[in-house]
Write an enzyme that holds these catalytic residues in place. Structure first.
Site, short mmCIF file in Angstrom:
data_model
loop_
_atom_site.label_atom_id
_atom_site.label_comp_id
_atom_site.label_asym_id
_atom_site.label_seq_id
_atom_site.Cartn_x
_atom_site.Cartn_y
_atom_site.Cartn_z
N HIS A 22 40.81 32.04 41.97
CA HIS A 22 40.25 30.70 42.20
C HIS A 22 40.14 30.46 43.71
O HIS A 22 40.77 29.56 44.25
CB HIS A 22 41.10 29.60 41.54
CG HIS A 22 40.84 29.45 40.07
ND1 HIS A 22 41.64 28.70 39.23
CD2 HIS A 22 39.86 29.94 39.28
CE1 HIS A 22 41.16 28.75 37.99
NE2 HIS A 22 40.08 29.50 38.00
N HIS A 78 33.98 32.05 27.21
CA HIS A 78 34.25 31.22 28.40
C HIS A 78 33.22 31.60 29.45
O HIS A 78 32.93 32.78 29.64
CB HIS A 78 35.68 31.55 28.88
CG HIS A 78 36.20 30.74 30.00
ND1 HIS A 78 35.71 29.51 30.36
CD2 HIS A 78 37.21 31.00 30.88
CE1 HIS A 78 36.39 29.04 31.40
NE2 HIS A 78 37.31 29.93 31.74
N GLU A 80 33.41 30.88 32.75
CA GLU A 80 33.88 31.06 34.13
C GLU A 80 33.47 32.46 34.58
O GLU A 80 33.55 33.42 33.80
CB GLU A 80 35.40 30.83 34.23
CG GLU A 80 35.83 30.62 35.67
CD GLU A 80 37.23 30.04 35.82
OE1 GLU A 80 37.87 29.68 34.81
OE2 GLU A 80 37.69 29.94 36.97
N ASP A 82 34.58 34.92 36.10
CA ASP A 82 35.43 36.11 35.96
C ASP A 82 35.27 36.76 34.59
O ASP A 82 35.66 37.92 34.40
CB ASP A 82 36.91 35.80 36.25
CG ASP A 82 37.46 34.63 35.48
OD1 ASP A 82 36.70 33.71 35.15
OD2 ASP A 82 38.68 34.62 35.21
N HIS A 145 40.43 26.08 29.19
CA HIS A 145 40.55 25.03 30.16
C HIS A 145 39.20 24.55 30.68
O HIS A 145 39.13 23.77 31.62
CB HIS A 145 41.42 25.50 31.35
CG HIS A 145 40.81 26.62 32.17
ND1 HIS A 145 40.61 26.49 33.52
CD2 HIS A 145 40.33 27.84 31.85
CE1 HIS A 145 40.05 27.59 34.00
NE2 HIS A 145 39.88 28.42 33.01
N ASP A 164 41.35 32.99 28.14
CA ASP A 164 42.36 32.68 29.16
C ASP A 164 43.74 32.35 28.57
O ASP A 164 44.77 32.60 29.20
CB ASP A 164 41.91 31.50 30.02
CG ASP A 164 40.92 31.90 31.09
OD1 ASP A 164 40.81 33.09 31.40
OD2 ASP A 164 40.25 30.99 31.63
N TYR A 192 50.68 31.33 35.39
CA TYR A 192 49.29 31.05 34.99
C TYR A 192 49.21 29.68 34.31
O TYR A 192 48.37 28.85 34.64
CB TYR A 192 48.80 32.15 34.04
CG TYR A 192 47.33 32.07 33.75
CD1 TYR A 192 46.42 32.83 34.47
CD2 TYR A 192 46.83 31.22 32.77
CE1 TYR A 192 45.06 32.74 34.22
CE2 TYR A 192 45.48 31.11 32.52
CZ TYR A 192 44.60 31.88 33.25
OH TYR A 192 43.25 31.77 33.00
N HIS A 225 43.10 38.00 30.53
CA HIS A 225 43.78 38.47 31.73
C HIS A 225 45.12 39.09 31.34
O HIS A 225 45.89 38.51 30.57
CB HIS A 225 44.10 37.30 32.69
CG HIS A 225 42.88 36.64 33.26
ND1 HIS A 225 42.03 37.26 34.14
CD2 HIS A 225 42.39 35.39 33.08
CE1 HIS A 225 41.07 36.42 34.49
NE2 HIS A 225 41.25 35.29 33.85
#
Ligand code: FEO
Length: 395
Positions: A22, A78, A80, A82, A145, A164, A192, A225
């Site tokens: 992030h 997701h 995001e 990544d 999230h 996540d 995390y 992750h």
């Protein structure tokens, strides 16, 4: 590629070099991984991709192991980057791939990629997609999230691809929890959660209840992750149940910064009664401590004691930054206290006290301040301050 269940393969990236995530908000001392999963069934589905920084290795592996022209579906749990970073590359190679995501996911895909030529199927909790032998069940994870977050359950494999949730920034040289360092794995899972998921505690609690009511038979949780849970599935479910309830372990964190040592001396005196009483405490100079490590300890603590000298009518910016992190994460069920030294105006102590109370960490004692340096009486005052805080923690 590594087969984690029959015909279900990990096609992720282990990023051993990553030291912040992030941007530079969160340290990743153990690196991280971006876990993408390929299901080779009658239909071939890819669940999530990886950060496009690693697209070359990711795409090469897919080309060698399955052929991108053979992929039927991309499941976007997701958006995001990544995890979504390689969608466009794959779609450009094989435009016939169909995307499955939530309705919120579709909006984000369109905003990120500005493409209207992709076939996107939106799904809700309970919707299913048959691949042949395996059937995917989708579970929305709204705001856990991001608005579009989702996970996939594969009943026949007893496998939860959780994105996540349940993840850790941990690039271990192994795939599974029984092969990994348990302490690192548990700590990174907590760190995390503390730094990324804490604001969503209420939603996580509801979601865990909802998932429990679905009576899913799970013997493996593969997050996006870190290491895959297979021997300690119940452990990570129990951790999340505990963490989302704003629990603490009764420990203490003392955070300070100092100019010439007076505020540090105060912190040291305040800590002594905790040592005597056997109450675990951690003490950090905010100026030389990684902020996200510190947050992991604040997350577990019952009492947070914060001190700063006054400079230019306020607290040091290092302490201000820690308080900002704490405020954004909306910690609950903690108590606090403030202290500091000063030369003339002395606003820092009051400002810390106000900041703690405003963010919902109720201060349980009047703040203490010391002018310039500590007299023997003021040392005693600090020690007694610590003793009163010991009593509050023991309550
Ligand atoms: Fe790992 Fe929310 O992305």
């Amino acid at each position: 590629m590594i087969e984690i269940k029959k015909n279900i393969f990990w096609n992720g990236i282990k990023d051993y070099d990553l030291r912040s995530f992030h941007g530079h908000e969160m340290s990743t001392h153990h690196g991280s991984t971006y876990n993408s999963f390929l299901i080779k069934d009658e239909k071939i589905a890819l669940v999530d991709t990886v950060w496009d920084l690693h697209s070359e290795e990711f795409i090469r592996s897919l080309k060698e192991n399955v052929g991108i022209e053979n992929i039927d579906y991309i499941i976007v749990n997701h958006m995001e980057p990544d995890h979504a970073g390689c969608i466009e590359l794959l779609m450009d190679i094989n435009p016939k791939i169909e995307i499955y995501c939530t309705a919120a996911g579709e909006k984000i895909i369109k905003k990120y990629f500005n493409r209207d030529d992709w076939k996107i199927n939106t799904v809700k909790t309970g919707d299913k997609l048959s691949l042949g032998e395996y059937e995917l069940t989708f579970v929305e994870m709204k705001m856990i999230h991001w608005p579009e977050s989702m996970l996939v359950y594969i009943e026949k494999a007893k496998l939860l691809l959780s994105n996540d949730a349940f993840g850790q920034h941990y690039a271990a040289g192994v795939m599974f929890d029984d092969e990994a360092d348990t302490c690192v794995m548990n700590y990174e899972a907590l760190k995390y959660y503390a730094n990324i998921l804490t604001p969503f505690n209420v939603l996580i609690k509801k979601k865990l209840d909802e998932i429990a009511a679905m009576n899913l038979d799970i013997d493996m949780i593969a997050p996006s992750h870190g290491v895959i849970w297979r021997s300690r599935v119940q452990d990570i479910l129990d951790f999340y149940s505990e963490w989302c309830n704003n629990t603490n372990d009764g420990s203490v964190v003392i955070i300070y910064d100092t100019l010439y040592g007076s505020t540090k001396k105060m912190a040291e005196e305040i800590s002594k009664p905790f040592l005597k009483a056997g109450i675990p405490y951690k003490m950090y100079n905010a100026a030389i401590t990684d902020g996200s490590d510190l947050i992991a300890d604040v997350f577990s603590a019952k009492l947070v004691v914060v001190g700063s000298p006054t400079v230019h009518n306020g607290m040091l910016t290092t302490v201000d930054q820690v308080l900002a992190r704490m405020k954004h994460l909306k910690f609950k069920n903690k108590i606090g206290a403030a202290f500091g030294s000063y030369g003339w105006s002395g606003e820092a102590t009051k400002d810390i006290d106000e900041s703690l109370n405003k963010m919902g960490i109720t201060t349980v004692i009047e703040p203490i301040s010391v002018k310039y340096n500590l007299s023997p009486e003021e040392l005693k005052m600090c020690y007694e301050f610590g003793e009163k805080l010991v009593a509050e923690v023991q309550e």
